[in-house]
Design a protein around this motif. Structure first.
Motif: not given
Length: 95
Positions: A71-77, A79-81, A83-92
Motif C-alpha cells: 500500500f502507498e501508506e499503512p492502513i489500520a482498519s 474500511a481502509e483496506a 478503500e485501498r483495494l478498490v482504489a488499486m482495482a480502479r488504477r489497474a
C-alpha cells in the motif's frame, strides 16, 4: 527500526473475512492487480487467491507465484483496506 514491519491491524477473523471476500467475489480485480501492477498475465483459467493482508499491503498467490502488493501508506482498519483495494482495482482497470 524503519525496516521492522508494522503490527497487523486485523484480528484473525477480520483478515480471514477480507481474504475470503476477495477470493469469492473479486478474482477479476486480483487478476487486474497482477497484470497492471506486477506485470504478470493471469488468465481466467489460472488460479489467483489472496494469501493475506496486513497494514503495509497484501499477498496474492497467482499462477504459481507469491506476489506482494504494498500500500502507498499503512492502513489500520478493514474500511481502509476496502478503500485501498478498490482504489488499486480502479488504477489497474485504467492501466
Amino acid at each position: 527500526p524503519s525496516e521492522l514491519p508494522l503490527a497487523n491491524p486485523f484480528s484473525r477473523e477480520q483478515e480471514t473475512a477480507i481474504v475470503a471476500h476477495m477470493d469469492e467475489d473479486h478474482a477479476d480485480a486480483m487478476r487486474g492487480y497482477c497484470r497492471a501492477l506486477a506485470g504478470l498475465e493471469v488468465g481466467d483459467g489460472d488460479s489467483v487467491r489472496m494469501a493475506g493482508i496486513d497494514a503495509e499491503g497484501f499477498d496474492l498467490l497467482a499462477a504459481g507465484r507469491l506476489l506482494r502488493f504494498p500500500f502507498e501508506e499503512p492502513i489500520a482498519s478493514p474500511a481502509e483496506a476496502r478503500e485501498r483495494l478498490v482504489a488499486m482495482a480502479r488504477r489497474a482497470r485504467e492501466a
